[in-house]
Scaffold this active site. Structure first.
Site, PDB file in Angstrom:
ATOM      1  N   LYS A   1       0.873  -1.183   0.000  1.00 11.73           N
ATOM      2  CA  LYS A   1       0.000   0.000   0.000  1.00 11.73           C
ATOM      3  C   LYS A   1       0.908   1.231   0.000  1.00 11.73           C
ATOM      4  O   LYS A   1       1.152   1.859   1.027  1.00 11.73           O
ATOM      5  CB  LYS A   1      -0.922  -0.029   1.224  1.00 11.73           C
ATOM      6  CG  LYS A   1      -2.276   0.596   0.939  1.00 11.73           C
ATOM      7  CD  LYS A   1      -3.294   0.161   1.963  1.00 11.73           C
ATOM      8  CE  LYS A   1      -4.378   1.194   2.151  1.00 11.73           C
ATOM      9  NZ  LYS A   1      -5.026   1.666   0.934  1.00 11.73           N
TER      10      LYS A   1
ATOM     11  N   GLU B   1      -9.162  -5.052  -9.523  1.00 12.19           N
ATOM     12  CA  GLU B   1      -9.921  -4.364  -8.478  1.00 12.19           C
ATOM     13  C   GLU B   1     -10.360  -3.014  -9.015  1.00 12.19           C
ATOM     14  O   GLU B   1     -10.202  -2.742 -10.206  1.00 12.19           O
ATOM     15  CB  GLU B   1      -9.072  -4.207  -7.212  1.00 12.19           C
ATOM     16  CG  GLU B   1      -7.767  -3.443  -7.421  1.00 12.19           C
ATOM     17  CD  GLU B   1      -6.937  -3.276  -6.153  1.00 12.19           C
ATOM     18  OE1 GLU B   1      -7.453  -3.497  -5.044  1.00 12.19           O
ATOM     19  OE2 GLU B   1      -5.774  -2.878  -6.287  1.00 12.19           O
TER      20      GLU B   1
HETATM   21  N1  PXG Z   1      -7.764  -1.548  -3.260  1.00 14.17           N
HETATM   22  C1  PXG Z   1      -7.013  -0.432  -3.210  1.00 14.17           C
HETATM   23  C2  PXG Z   1      -6.159  -0.097  -4.366  1.00 14.17           C
HETATM   24  C3  PXG Z   1      -7.073   0.394  -2.079  1.00 14.17           C
HETATM   25  O1  PXG Z   1      -6.328   1.480  -2.031  1.00 14.17           O
HETATM   26  C4  PXG Z   1      -8.689  -1.126  -1.103  1.00 14.17           C
HETATM   27  C5  PXG Z   1      -8.584  -1.902  -2.246  1.00 14.17           C
HETATM   28  C6  PXG Z   1      -9.574  -1.607   0.021  1.00 14.17           C
HETATM   29  O2  PXG Z   1      -8.804  -2.123   1.101  1.00 14.17           O
HETATM   30  P1  PXG Z   1      -9.293  -2.035   2.611  1.00 14.17           P
HETATM   31  O3  PXG Z   1      -8.180  -2.603   3.387  1.00 14.17           O
HETATM   32  O4  PXG Z   1      -9.511  -0.581   2.926  1.00 14.17           O
HETATM   33  O5  PXG Z   1     -10.538  -2.810   2.705  1.00 14.17           O
HETATM   34  C7  PXG Z   1      -7.936   0.063  -1.007  1.00 14.17           C
HETATM   35  C8  PXG Z   1      -8.084   0.912   0.224  1.00 14.17           C
HETATM   36  C9  PXG Z   1      -7.540   6.953   1.254  1.00 14.17           C
HETATM   37  C10 PXG Z   1      -8.053   5.780   0.496  1.00 14.17           C
HETATM   38  O6  PXG Z   1      -7.605   8.074   0.748  1.00 14.17           O
HETATM   39  C11 PXG Z   1      -7.527   4.508   0.738  1.00 14.17           C
HETATM   40  C12 PXG Z   1      -7.974   3.413   0.016  1.00 14.17           C
HETATM   41  C13 PXG Z   1      -8.953   3.588  -0.915  1.00 14.17           C
HETATM   42  C14 PXG Z   1      -9.492   4.866  -1.141  1.00 14.17           C
HETATM   43  C15 PXG Z   1      -9.043   5.962  -0.421  1.00 14.17           C
HETATM   44  O7  PXG Z   1      -7.059   6.814   2.377  1.00 14.17           O
HETATM   45  N2  PXG Z   1      -7.414   2.165   0.246  1.00 14.17           N
END
Ligand code: PXG
Length: 309
Positions: A155, A188
């Protein structure tokens, strides 16, 4: 702009006012996207799956050889304290660790000290109406970054790939972008994992297809298995989505969002599906009953925070 009046930001070990929460223009997080982050949610005065988020953060950091300057326990306390300092009851916590300030040039060796900050605020990824009517997806021409280039399991602060995809979707009037991997299989969305329901079976692309191992994704897989639903992680093409009974997205920021249209095709009945709604209810119940408490019982701040929301 939101939150202008005095959010307290945890920055490099201390709390500072939002106006003073500044990072150098020489920070490699900004110059090169060299860093990692987490997005975490608080529900009803508890931080949901904090441990899993912090574990993933440490894994992301380890993969890019970035030393997080706090221990797991210190970071846990810093997150909870950030919530208390901002009277957060329901909200969003953004935790960022960058390579830190250094010289111009890619070399991370010029950055002696990582930068770490925590923002405790709110987030809304999609308008409220989307959760009732469902969301429209558009498949982006931009492909998900290959795991052989930068593993999407990390991430990292490199979100340009996802942002370009999101812009493509926006330009067509869709709400969100669907990203395929280099082989053409579904990976995704720009910030969410994708799920398909077909004849009672729940399927999602494997992490190896270029999906983040989402915490919400894991939760949905767990809930579905507990419910006795057939669950499978497998490669999927757009065809599998087009002919699905239901499609939905999951993410910490997004939560669980029904999808009703992809590339102009109506999905299922064109209305949010029944399994999607059932899983959403189960997920909501879970978010309110698990995770470390931000406030100790009877703490005046707890009542105050609850009232403010
Ligand atoms: N895929 C991607 C590429 C993400 O960045 C998820 C899936 C979902 O993962 P979680 O662990 O949250 O169920 C993410 C999540 C932000 C932000 O601004 C972060 C994400 C997505 C949108 C905004 O902090 N990450």
């Amino acid at each position: 702009m939101k939150g202008q009046q005095g959010k307290k930001i945890f920055l490099d070990g201390t709390f500072v006012d939002e106006a003073d929460a500044k990072v150098s223009v020489f920070d490699h997080g900004l110059l090169y996207g060299d860093g990692v982050f987490e997005g975490i949610r608080a529900y009803g005065g508890r931080v949901f799956r904090l441990e899993e988020h912090l574990e993933r953060l440490f894994d992301s950091a380890r993969a890019i050889r970035l030393q997080i300057p706090l221990s797991l326990e210190e970071l846990t306390n810093a997150v909870l304290e950030s919530c208390r300092k901002n009277s957060l009851w329901d909200g969003y916590i953004r935790l960022v660790v960058t390579r830190g300030k250094g010289d111009l040039g890619l070399n991370p060796a010029s950055c002696p000290k990582p930068t770490l900050f925590i923002i405790a605020d709110a987030i809304r990824l999609y308008p409220a109406s989307v959760y009732e009517r469902g969301l429209r997806l558009h498949t982006a021409a931009v492909r998900r970054v290959s795991p052989t280039a930068l593993d999407p399991a990390i991430k990292s602060l490199n979100y340009l790939n996802n942002i370009l995809a999101k812009m493509e979707a926006g330009a067509t009037g869709a709400d969100e972008a669907l990203l395929l991997n280099e082989a053409g299989y579904v990976a995704e969305c720009s910030g969410d994992n994708v799920f398909v329901v077909k004849r009672g079976e729940l399927a999602t692309p494997p992490v190896s297809a270029g999906a983040l191992s989402g915490i919400t994704r894991r939760e949905i897989l767990r809930i579905a298995r507990d419910e006795g639903i057939d669950v499978v992680e497998r490669n999927m093409t757009r065809y599998d989505l087009f002919v699905a009974d239901e499609v939905f997205l999951t993410g910490t920021a997004a939560e669980i969002v029904p999808v009703i249209e992809i590339d102009g095709r109506t999905i299922g009945t064109g209305k949010p599906g029944s399994l999607t709604q059932e899983l959403l209810l189960r997920f909501r119940a879970l978010t309110r009953s698990s995770g470390p408490l931000i406030y100790s019982a009877g703490e005046p701040a707890a009542a105050q925070a609850a009232q403010q929301q």
